[in-house]
Design a protein around this motif. Structure first.
Motif, PDB file in Angstrom:
ATOM      1  N   SER A 146      22.717  71.381   3.626  1.00 38.73           N
ATOM      2  CA  SER A 146      23.474  71.772   2.864  1.00 38.73           C
ATOM      3  C   SER A 146      23.715  71.688   1.692  1.00 38.73           C
ATOM      4  N   PHE A 147      24.089  72.075   0.280  1.00 40.67           N
ATOM      5  CA  PHE A 147      23.470  72.244  -1.037  1.00 40.67           C
ATOM      6  C   PHE A 147      24.953  72.594  -1.624  1.00 40.67           C
ATOM      7  N   THR A 148      25.243  71.988  -3.011  1.00 46.03           N
ATOM      8  CA  THR A 148      26.385  71.975  -3.658  1.00 46.03           C
ATOM      9  C   THR A 148      26.393  73.253  -4.672  1.00 46.03           C
ATOM     10  N   ALA A 202      17.007  61.843 -10.547  1.00 48.80           N
ATOM     11  CA  ALA A 202      17.302  63.253 -10.319  1.00 48.80           C
ATOM     12  C   ALA A 202      16.672  64.084 -11.557  1.00 48.80           C
ATOM     13  N   ILE A 203      16.173  65.470 -10.649  1.00 47.00           N
ATOM     14  CA  ILE A 203      15.360  66.427 -11.316  1.00 47.00           C
ATOM     15  C   ILE A 203      16.159  67.772 -11.420  1.00 47.00           C
ATOM     16  N   ALA A 204      15.388  68.357 -12.710  1.00 40.80           N
ATOM     17  CA  ALA A 204      16.047  70.168 -13.000  1.00 40.80           C
ATOM     18  C   ALA A 204      15.297  71.211 -12.828  1.00 40.80           C
ATOM     19  N   ILE A 224      18.466  67.244  -6.394  1.00 45.58           N
ATOM     20  CA  ILE A 224      17.400  68.323  -6.805  1.00 45.58           C
ATOM     21  C   ILE A 224      18.264  69.409  -7.437  1.00 45.58           C
ATOM     22  N   TYR A 225      18.167  69.658  -8.598  1.00 48.40           N
ATOM     23  CA  TYR A 225      19.266  70.690  -8.939  1.00 48.40           C
ATOM     24  C   TYR A 225      18.425  72.425  -9.361  1.00 48.40           C
ATOM     25  N   PHE A 226      18.355  73.227  -8.981  1.00 50.19           N
ATOM     26  CA  PHE A 226      17.740  74.391  -9.553  1.00 50.19           C
ATOM     27  C   PHE A 226      18.312  75.477  -9.819  1.00 50.19           C
ATOM     28  N   LEU A 255      21.975  75.445  -8.161  1.00 51.49           N
ATOM     29  CA  LEU A 255      21.907  74.802  -6.265  1.00 51.49           C
ATOM     30  C   LEU A 255      21.772  73.291  -6.567  1.00 51.49           C
ATOM     31  N   LYS A 256      22.745  72.514  -6.145  1.00 52.45           N
ATOM     32  CA  LYS A 256      21.717  71.185  -6.307  1.00 52.45           C
ATOM     33  C   LYS A 256      21.852  70.916  -4.307  1.00 52.45           C
ATOM     34  N   SER A 257      20.460  69.687  -4.352  1.00 54.31           N
ATOM     35  CA  SER A 257      20.508  69.473  -3.190  1.00 54.31           C
ATOM     36  C   SER A 257      20.009  67.852  -3.128  1.00 54.31           C
ATOM     37  N   ASP A 258      20.678  66.915  -2.275  1.00 56.13           N
ATOM     38  CA  ASP A 258      20.989  65.846  -2.475  1.00 56.13           C
ATOM     39  C   ASP A 258      19.447  64.836  -1.884  1.00 56.13           C
TER      40      ASP A 258
END
Length: 160
Positions: A9-11, A93-95, A132-134, A142-145
């Motif tokens: 799941s992703f935000t 966090a990673i962008a 991870i935000y990409f 998208l954000k993966s927790d």
């Protein structure tokens, strides 16, 4: 025989302004880093920004080489640099952002397999997930927790 189902799941953020302020700033630094990428062969530029638990931000961008396999992705440049200068810091966090000199990258560009494995190693090392935000150059984010959403069956030191 059983079936194993794996779900992720992703935000989804429709635009940059929806990101939390700290992550928006991190993504803006990733964009700045992306613009400095050395990508004369693929003309595909990637920037990464890592936020550490000590408040430091470490940047990376892809570095290409005429001998293609010798290049290095933005995510690994940033992760290895952080590991070298802040070995005890945790990545919080990673962008990641990607663009092309030849077309508009509108879809979120996730880390490649080698980068996913490197992120997994650091998640295991620090015993906590790394959000991870990409994104592409434009469009949704998208954000993966955790990298486990991107690499659910992780190979780690327990197999060695």
């Amino acid at each position: 025989m059983k079936e194993l189902k794996i779900t992720t799941s992703f935000t989804v953020y429709e635009q940059l302004e929806e990101l939390p302020e700290e992550i928006l700033s991190l993504m803006q630094k990733a964009v700045e880093s992306r613009q400095k990428a050395y990508a004369p062969y693929s003309e595909f530029r990637v920037g990464a920004a890592l936020l550490l638990d000590n408040g430091e931000v470490v940047l990376g961008n892809n570095q290409e080489n005429a001998c293609y396999p010798s290049g290095l992705c933005a995510e690994r440049v940033a992760i290895y640099h952080a590991g070298a200068i802040y070995p005890d810091a945790r990545i919080t966090a990673i962008a990641i952002t990607a663009s092309s000199d030849n077309y508009e990258v509108k879809d979120p560009a996730p880390p490649c397999g080698a980068c996913r494995q490197s992120i997994a190693e650091y998640e295991i090392k620090q015993k906590q997930p790394i959000p991870i935000y990409f994104m592409g150059k434009s469009g949704k984010i998208l954000k993966s927790d955790s990298v486990k959403n991107l690499l659910p069956l992780t190979f780690d030191s327990s197999f060695l």
